[in-house]
Scaffold this motif. Structure first.
Motif, PDB file in Angstrom:
ATOM      1  N   HIS A  33       0.814  -1.218   0.000  1.00  0.00           N
ATOM      2  CA  HIS A  33       0.000   0.000   0.000  1.00  0.00           C
ATOM      3  C   HIS A  33       0.852   1.275   0.000  1.00  0.00           C
ATOM      4  O   HIS A  33       1.814   1.372   0.763  1.00  0.00           O
ATOM      5  CB  HIS A  33      -0.880   0.070   1.258  1.00  0.00           C
ATOM      6  CG  HIS A  33      -2.020  -0.880   1.244  1.00  0.00           C
ATOM      7  ND1 HIS A  33      -3.053  -0.780   0.341  1.00  0.00           N
ATOM      8  CD2 HIS A  33      -2.318  -1.941   2.028  1.00  0.00           C
ATOM      9  CE1 HIS A  33      -3.932  -1.742   0.573  1.00  0.00           C
ATOM     10  NE2 HIS A  33      -3.510  -2.467   1.579  1.00  0.00           N
ATOM     11  N   GLU A  73       0.314  -0.952  -4.620  1.00  0.00           N
ATOM     12  CA  GLU A  73      -1.100  -0.639  -4.789  1.00  0.00           C
ATOM     13  C   GLU A  73      -1.232   0.786  -4.268  1.00  0.00           C
ATOM     14  O   GLU A  73      -1.225   1.026  -3.053  1.00  0.00           O
ATOM     15  CB  GLU A  73      -2.005  -1.579  -3.989  1.00  0.00           C
ATOM     16  CG  GLU A  73      -3.483  -1.229  -4.189  1.00  0.00           C
ATOM     17  CD  GLU A  73      -4.439  -2.017  -3.298  1.00  0.00           C
ATOM     18  OE1 GLU A  73      -3.984  -2.699  -2.369  1.00  0.00           O
ATOM     19  OE2 GLU A  73      -5.664  -1.901  -3.525  1.00  0.00           O
ATOM     20  N   SER A  99      -5.953   2.004  -6.947  1.00  0.00           N
ATOM     21  CA  SER A  99      -7.247   1.707  -6.327  1.00  0.00           C
ATOM     22  C   SER A  99      -7.843   2.972  -5.722  1.00  0.00           C
ATOM     23  O   SER A  99      -7.118   3.883  -5.328  1.00  0.00           O
ATOM     24  CB  SER A  99      -7.087   0.672  -5.204  1.00  0.00           C
ATOM     25  OG  SER A  99      -6.535  -0.523  -5.693  1.00  0.00           O
ATOM     26  N   HIS A 101      -9.548   4.021  -2.500  1.00  0.00           N
ATOM     27  CA  HIS A 101      -9.789   3.574  -1.127  1.00  0.00           C
ATOM     28  C   HIS A 101     -10.450   4.650  -0.271  1.00  0.00           C
ATOM     29  O   HIS A 101     -11.060   4.334   0.739  1.00  0.00           O
ATOM     30  CB  HIS A 101      -8.465   3.212  -0.427  1.00  0.00           C
ATOM     31  CG  HIS A 101      -7.816   1.979  -0.934  1.00  0.00           C
ATOM     32  ND1 HIS A 101      -6.559   1.973  -1.500  1.00  0.00           N
ATOM     33  CD2 HIS A 101      -8.236   0.687  -0.955  1.00  0.00           C
ATOM     34  CE1 HIS A 101      -6.239   0.737  -1.851  1.00  0.00           C
ATOM     35  NE2 HIS A 101      -7.231  -0.053  -1.533  1.00  0.00           N
ATOM     36  N   HIS A 144      -9.590  -3.837  -7.606  1.00  0.00           N
ATOM     37  CA  HIS A 144     -10.919  -4.112  -7.008  1.00  0.00           C
ATOM     38  C   HIS A 144     -11.993  -3.049  -7.304  1.00  0.00           C
ATOM     39  O   HIS A 144     -12.451  -2.326  -6.421  1.00  0.00           O
ATOM     40  CB  HIS A 144     -10.799  -4.358  -5.519  1.00  0.00           C
ATOM     41  CG  HIS A 144     -10.031  -3.358  -4.690  1.00  0.00           C
ATOM     42  ND1 HIS A 144     -10.384  -2.046  -4.590  1.00  0.00           N
ATOM     43  CD2 HIS A 144      -8.940  -3.501  -3.900  1.00  0.00           C
ATOM     44  CE1 HIS A 144      -9.558  -1.420  -3.769  1.00  0.00           C
ATOM     45  NE2 HIS A 144      -8.663  -2.287  -3.345  1.00  0.00           N
TER      46      HIS A 144
HETATM   47 ZN    ZN Z   1      -6.986  -2.174  -2.032  1.00  0.00          ZN
END
Ligand code: ZN
Length: 254
Positions: A33, A73, A99, A101, A144
Motif C-alpha cells: 500500500h 497498490e 485503487s 480507497h 478491485h
Molecule cells: Zn486495495
C-alpha cells in the motif's frame, strides 16, 4: 498481495512466497500500500528502499521456484493527484495497481463511509473518483473496481447495476481506450460475497465494451489467503472469454 510492509499485514515476504509455492502458483507480485493522503492512518508508512531490498532478496532466494515481482497498490486521490504523479515518477516498480480507497479521507470499505448518506451520496463520488483516476493517465491497472460494495447498508436494498450503469460503462470504456487492465480480485469471496471484485455483471459489461484482459489477485494479507479462489474464478473467466494475463505482471515492466 501484501506483506508486513503494508500497514494492514503482519506476514513476512518469505511467508507469502512460501505460501505461493505451496499453493502451486508460478509467480506473485507484492503490491504494498502507498497512501498519500496525510489525513489517513497509513500515510508515510511506505519505505521504498527497505521494501525493494527485501523483495530483491526474495527474488534471489525463491527465484528457481517462484517468479517474484515487486509493485505497489497506490491509492488514487484527485486531491493528491500531483503527489501520486511525483511518487510514480520518482520510483521504479515491476507493477503499479491503482485503487480508490478514500473519499473525503474516509475508507470506502468501512461502515463510516455510509453513515448519514443516501446511496447516491455514497456511490457517486466513488465512481467519479475512478473516472478521474483513469482520466489522469497515471494508472493502467485498476484494483478491485466495485470495492465499495463492502458494508453496503441494508436500507439501500440490493445493488442495481442499471442505476450506476452510465458511470460504470464510462470507467470500463476508459480502461479499454487506455489499454488498461482490470484486476479481478478474489478477496471479495473470502469476505462473504459469491463473486469477486468486480462482480460478474460488471465483467460482462467490460467484455461488451471490448475488454478482454484481466489480471487475477487474491489481495492476500496473510499466507492462508494466497491464491484463494483462483481456480474457480479463473474457470469462470475462461468461460466468459476473458483472458487472465500473467504476462501483464511477469513478462514486462509496466
Ligand atoms: Zn486495495
Amino acid at each position: 498481495m501484501h506483506s508486513i510492509y503494508s500497514p494492514d499485514s503482519h506476514a513476512t515476504m518469505d511467508e507469502m512466497c512460501e505460501a505461493a509455492i505451496d499453493a502451486g502458483l508460478q509467480g506473485i507480485c507484492f503490491t504494498e500500500h502507498v497512501d498519500l493522503d496525510p489525513h489517513y492512518y497509513s500515510y508515510g508508512s511506505y519505505d521504498y528502499a527497505k521494501i525493494m531490498k527485501d523483495a530483491a532478496r526474495c527474488k534471489e532466494k525463491y527465484g528457481d521456484r517462484l517468479i517474484v515481482r515487486s509493485g505497489v497498490e497506490i491509492t488514487y486521490l484527485t486531491d493528491y493527484a500531483d503527489d501520486v504523479r511525483r511518487f510514480l515518477d520518482e520510483h521504479q516498480f515491476d507493477y503499479v495497481l491503482g485503487s480508490i480507497h478514500l473519499i473525503d479521507h474516509i475508507f470506502v470499505g468501512s461502515e463510516e463511509h455510509f453513515i448519514g448518506k443516501t446511496e447516491q451520496e455514497a456511490y457517486e463520488p466513488y465512481w467519479q473518483e475512478m473516472i478521474a483516476m483513469m482520466e489522469s493517465g497515471l494508472i493502467k491497472r485498476v484494483g478491485h473496481m466495485d470495492y465499495i460494495k463492502n458494508n453496503r447498508p441494508k436500507e439501500y436494498g440490493p445493488f442495481q447495476l442499471e442505476r450506476w450503469e452510465n458511470y460504470i460503462t464510462d470507467i470500463l470504456h476508459l480502461i479499454v481506450e487506455n489499454e488498461a487492465t482490470l484486476e479481478v480480485n478474489t478477496s471479495a469471496i473470502r469476505r462473504g460475497f459469491s463473486e469477486p471484485y468486480p462482480s460478474w455483471e460488471i465483467l460482462e459489461l467490460y467484455k461488451a465494451v471490448g475488454g478482454r484482459r484481466v489480471t487475477i489477485g487474491s489481495d492476500a494479507h496473510r499466507p492462508s489467503d494466497v491464491g484463494r479462489h483462483f481456480s474457480d474464478v479463473s474457470k469462470h473467466l475462461d468461460q466468459m472469454g476473458l483472458v487472465v494475463c500473467g504476462e501483464e505482471i511477469f513478462c514486462c515492466r509496466v
